[in-house]
Design a protein around this motif. Sequence first.
Motif, short mmCIF file in Angstrom:
data_model
loop_
_atom_site.label_atom_id
_atom_site.label_comp_id
_atom_site.label_asym_id
_atom_site.label_seq_id
_atom_site.Cartn_x
_atom_site.Cartn_y
_atom_site.Cartn_z
N LEU A 164 0.83 -1.21 0.00
CA LEU A 164 0.00 0.00 0.00
C LEU A 164 0.86 1.26 0.00
CD1 LEU A 164 -2.76 -1.06 2.57
CD2 LEU A 164 -2.99 -0.90 0.08
N ILE A 165 1.94 1.23 0.76
CA ILE A 165 2.85 2.39 0.79
C ILE A 165 3.44 2.62 -0.60
CG2 ILE A 165 5.05 3.23 1.71
CD1 ILE A 165 4.33 1.69 4.31
N GLY A 166 3.80 1.54 -1.28
CA GLY A 166 4.36 1.65 -2.62
C GLY A 166 3.39 2.23 -3.63
N ARG A 167 2.10 2.18 -3.31
CA ARG A 167 1.09 2.75 -4.20
C ARG A 167 0.73 4.18 -3.80
NH1 ARG A 167 -2.40 -2.90 -4.31
NH2 ARG A 167 -0.95 -4.00 -5.72
N ARG A 171 -1.69 7.47 4.79
CA ARG A 171 -2.64 7.31 5.90
C ARG A 171 -3.25 5.92 5.78
NH1 ARG A 171 -4.72 12.22 4.02
NH2 ARG A 171 -6.82 11.35 3.87
N ILE A 172 -2.69 4.96 6.51
CA ILE A 172 -3.10 3.56 6.40
C ILE A 172 -3.67 3.11 7.74
CG2 ILE A 172 -2.35 1.19 5.92
CD1 ILE A 172 -0.08 2.39 4.25
N GLY A 173 -4.94 2.75 7.76
CA GLY A 173 -5.58 2.26 8.98
C GLY A 173 -5.40 0.76 9.14
N PHE A 174 -5.75 0.28 10.32
CA PHE A 174 -5.54 -1.14 10.64
C PHE A 174 -6.73 -1.68 11.40
CE2 PHE A 174 -3.68 -4.49 13.42
CZ PHE A 174 -3.15 -5.32 12.43
N ALA A 194 6.37 -1.88 9.10
CA ALA A 194 6.37 -1.37 7.73
C ALA A 194 6.24 0.14 7.70
CB ALA A 194 5.23 -2.03 6.93
N LEU A 195 5.37 0.68 8.54
CA LEU A 195 5.23 2.14 8.62
C LEU A 195 6.53 2.78 9.08
CD1 LEU A 195 1.68 2.55 10.24
CD2 LEU A 195 2.29 2.86 7.83
N GLU A 196 7.13 2.21 10.12
CA GLU A 196 8.36 2.77 10.65
C GLU A 196 9.48 2.74 9.61
OE1 GLU A 196 11.50 2.11 14.37
OE2 GLU A 196 9.71 0.84 14.18
N PRO A 231 -8.24 7.46 6.84
CA PRO A 231 -7.17 6.80 6.09
C PRO A 231 -7.60 6.54 4.65
CG PRO A 231 -8.20 5.27 7.63
CD PRO A 231 -8.75 6.62 7.93
N THR A 232 -6.64 6.56 3.74
CA THR A 232 -6.94 6.29 2.33
C THR A 232 -6.81 4.80 2.02
OG1 THR A 232 -4.62 6.64 1.68
CG2 THR A 232 -6.09 8.56 1.66
N ALA A 233 -6.30 4.04 2.98
CA ALA A 233 -6.14 2.59 2.80
C ALA A 233 -6.32 1.91 4.15
CB ALA A 233 -4.77 2.26 2.21
N LEU A 234 -6.75 0.65 4.11
CA LEU A 234 -6.93 -0.14 5.32
C LEU A 234 -6.23 -1.48 5.16
CD1 LEU A 234 -10.74 0.28 6.20
CD2 LEU A 234 -8.80 1.32 7.39
#
Length: 310
Positions: A164-167, A171-174, A194-196, A231-234
């Motif tokens: 998701l980060i590569g795309r 702002r990625i929720g979990f 992965a976020l870190e 977030p734009t992704a989950l």
Amino acid sequence: MRDIAARLGVSAMTVSRAIRGDDGISEDTRQRVLAAVAEAGYRPNDLARRLRSGEPDELAGLIVTGLANPFYAQLAVGVEDVATARGTGLVVASSNGDPGRERELVRSMAARHLAGLVVVPAGNDHRHLTGLPVVLAATPPRGIDADCVLVDDFGGTYEACRTLIGRGHERIGFLGLPPALWTGSERYRGYAAALEDAGLTLDERWVRRHRGDVRAAEKAARELLARPDAPTALITANNRNTIGALRAARDHPVALAGFDDIEVADLLQLPLSVVAYDAAEVGRAAARLLFERSGTRQRVVVPTRIVDHP
């Protein structure tokens, strides 16, 4: 056997020997007996034989936390494949995520002198499994010394988040699982790492952690996606959470990456990335460890891969 003996004019012992394949009777008599047995539709009662002889049942047990989850159905298929190949039946039960219920099931199965148990534990204290031939699935042992089969929970979630980060998502929720669960803690750890590694801040306002339930996941996803800073992704931590998020995404478009593949993923209009793995292999590996005990404790980790749908 008495009926067959009377019909053929032989003793019940002769009938018994013919059925068991023992020596001491002629081949002609053996074939006459077997033909009469087949004609009568007789089938040996293995349970009665074992009760009489004191032999252990040729059965193994499987205890999971929820039969409605497709992961556990596939795991059961894997255990059954190995058990069937060696002539062993399988008893399957669900604890419904209740450690007390699990202990009751273990006591009940232990009383039947089964060949062993494969258990997906409902709790973190596994001491009630002490003294049994047991293999744990999806969770490492705590408080006991036992073999286990795990999925690469950390690595799979890490790669999903990196995808998701590569795309371009920042702002990625979990939608996670309770931290007390091994899968809950490991999949959250993969998300955080992965976020870190990408230099992104983990914002706890975008995190929800609960036991996998479709309705709860949908409610949590709707709450997250309705925020002004949504977030734009989950990332969803299991297939039940993914289904809940998909329902919420009908009204709030969002990129999704979920742990566990789902059967209808290729039919969805919404792009979905999943952490896929062979759930049946988890069961097969656990059954192999159970039946082929080597004396050396083993931990098997089933690998994962990222699959994009559609």
